[in-house]
Design an enzyme around this catalytic site. Structure first.
Site, PDB file in Angstrom:
ATOM      1  N   ASP A   1       0.859  -1.164   0.000  1.00 28.19           N
ATOM      2  CA  ASP A   1       0.000   0.000   0.000  1.00 28.19           C
ATOM      3  C   ASP A   1       0.904   1.226   0.000  1.00 28.19           C
ATOM      4  OD1 ASP A   1      -3.142   0.056   1.300  1.00 28.19           O
ATOM      5  OD2 ASP A   1      -2.034   1.925   1.016  1.00 28.19           O
TER       6      ASP A   1
ATOM      7  N   GLU B   1      -4.857   2.318  -4.161  1.00 27.31           N
ATOM      8  CA  GLU B   1      -3.399   2.461  -4.092  1.00 27.31           C
ATOM      9  C   GLU B   1      -2.782   1.205  -3.506  1.00 27.31           C
ATOM     10  OE1 GLU B   1      -5.570   3.947  -2.204  1.00 27.31           O
ATOM     11  OE2 GLU B   1      -4.868   4.258  -0.153  1.00 27.31           O
TER      12      GLU B   1
END
Lengths: 197, 315
Positions: free
Chosen positions: B191, B234
């Site tokens: 992430d 993301e």
């Protein structure tokens, strides 16, 4: 009808054996008229289940010199395991490539259809023409084979044939799809035939 | 066949001039008829060919294959067919799309028909040869288009990594393969840290630039067999087949460093970024691929908790 197909299939087996140069024993074909809704379940039962991978080839046939004669589509279904047996014996080239496997599928279908249908045609005194065979699908479950077929027929004549090739057994299922009026034509021709006897 | 005699000349004219190849062979493969299409494409006239053995006239033909087809018609009294899809052509004819076609020779379909005498015996075989080049060209175009579509349905438009659906199906495959063959296999889930504030500060275009750059760094750091996908906004996932936990930690740490040391240029600015990575090694206790993902997710969560920009193995 059973008798007509029996005779025709005897000729088919003989032709196939001569052409392929292997000894072939044919079982007596089992024949049944099925409705569209039943066909999938019936075919699944024949090949041994939903998940069994099969290959199918379709070929159109029609009566020459008659616009109202019989016409339909003959479909031959091979289970993968049994086709492999056949392919091992008959490969055109030493190794079976994707293309030669397709060619073998097409040729065997064409021979079976031609022999069986020409035999039927002879007996009902109709000369038949054929369109080139085409592969409907390879190595797919049988329901997928028929998924995209336009359902423009109500009944199918199901012909189940088992061949034994020397020590190997090989079976395939042929089914003849004919629109209702074609089945009528066949029936009338058979009636005439029976009257002549 | 009833009005044959009345228009015999007309029929002969049609057979000769029709834009389809028509020729007839007898049992010895000697040519009995050779129409204009065959003559003009092969460069050999009917006078040169009729009465001669076909394979002697054209020694380069695939004799074994074609003779078998022809002989089957004599033997079985049945039609036979050949298709360009299995064998592109019998005769190496030129075709009419030399510039745009992308094919060397005319693609050919053939129908072989028995010609029977009064006793029903097959005396000769009539071969009708169709030019299928256009069909072949369209088929190739169609296939190329289908391939592009298939690619498009697998790939995330922005990052060009696999999309979530395709990546997950690959994970399921690799998961079951690892179980079946007892091969090691690992999974990274990572992430981008503080991605929301990057978006807030630089706008969505800035955020996009970061995602694209990270995808490039991922691609550069992977081997051929590794499978990277965009898992969420993301969040990214990487499947590492044939890689144990130790190897996966090395890959993850290398990736973390490369992301940390590659600030992204954006409108005269540079955007610094970092990533938190969770690593999990395949274990036969996992019930399914989802189970493995949730383990990686837990590790990722702990990496965040421990202050971000770090690699944490699953417990």
């Amino acid at each position: 009808m059973q008798e007509v197909v029996n005779v025709a299939m005897g000729q088919a087996g003989d032709s196939l054996a001569r052409f392929l140069e292997v000894f072939i024993h044919l079982s007596v074909p089992r024949i049944r008229l099925v409705e569209r809704e039943e066909l999938n379940a019936e075919l699944e039962r024949m090949v041994g289940g939903q998940a069994v991978p099969v290959s199918g080839v379709s070929q159109g046939f029609y009566q020459l010199d008659s616009g109202t004669g019989i016409r339909g589509e003959a479909i031959v279904v091979f289970t993968d395991s049994s086709f492999k047996e056949l392919a091992d014996l008959l490969a055109y080239d030493d190794t079976l490539t994707t293309e030669s496997e397709k060619e073998l599928l097409l040729d065997v279908t064409n021979i079976l259809n031609g022999a069986c249908l020409n035999g039927v045609g002879e007996q009902i005194e109709a000369e038949l023409g054929f369109s080139p065979p085409s592969i409907m699908g390879q190595h797919v479950p049988i329901s997928q084979l028929l998924e995209y077929q336009q359902a423009s027929w109500d009944h199918a004549l199901l012909v189940e044939i088992t061949y034994t090739l020397e020590d190997r057994s090989f079976s395939c299922t042929m089914f003849l799809l004919m629109p209702g009026e074609s089945i009528q034509v066949v029936k009338q021709a058979l009636d005439r035939l029976l009257e002549d006897l | 066949m009833t009005h044959f005699d009345a228009s015999k000349e007309l029929l002969e004219f049609i057979v000769d001039r029709v834009n389809i190849g028509v020729f007839i062979l007898n049992q010895n493969h000697e040519v009995q008829l050779w129409n204009s299409f065959m003559a003009s494409n092969s460069g050999k006239s009917a006078e040169e060919v009729v009465g001669q053995n076909l394979f002697q006239c054209f020694p380069d033909l695939p004799e074994r294959w074609f003779a078998r087809k022809v002989n089957s018609v004599f033997m079985l009294k049945n039609f036979a067919f050949t298709s360009w899809e299995q064998r592109a052509y019998l005769f190496p004819f030129r075709h009419n799309r030399p510039v745009t076609g992308g094919m060397d020779h005319m693609c050919q379909d053939m129908t072989l028909m028995p010609i029977k005498n009064a006793d029903g015996e097959v005396e000769s075989v009539c071969i009708v040869l169709f030019d299928s080049t256009d069909t072949a060209i369209y088929r190739n175009m169609h296939q190329a288009a289908m391939q592009k579509l298939e690619m498009a349905s697998r790939v995330d438009g922005l990052t060009q990594l696999f999309n979530r659906a395709h990546w997950q199906s690959r994970l399921v495959e690799e998961f079951s393969r690892a179980g079946r063959y007892k091969h090691p296999m690992s999974l990274l889930l990572f992430d981008l840290d503080h991605f929301k504030s990057i978006n807030d500060k630089y706008g969505h275009l800035g955020g996009d630039a970061v995602l694209v750059r990270v995808a490039q760094l991922v691609m550069e750091s992977l081997r051929e067999s590794d499978v990277a996908g965009r898992y969420g906004g993301e969040e990214f996932g990487i499947i590492l087949p044939n890689t144990d936990g130790g190897g996966a930690m090395v890959v993850a740490e290398r990736l973390r460093r490369s992301i940390e040391s590659s600030p992204v240029p954006f409108e005269n600015l540079t955007i610094a970024m970092s990533a938190s990575i969770g690593v999990v090694e395949f274990c036969s206790d996992f019930t399914d691929a989802e189970h493995m993902i949730s383990k990686a997710d837990e590790a990722l969560y702990r990496a965040k908790e421990m202050g971000r920009n770090r690699v944490v193995p699953a417990s």
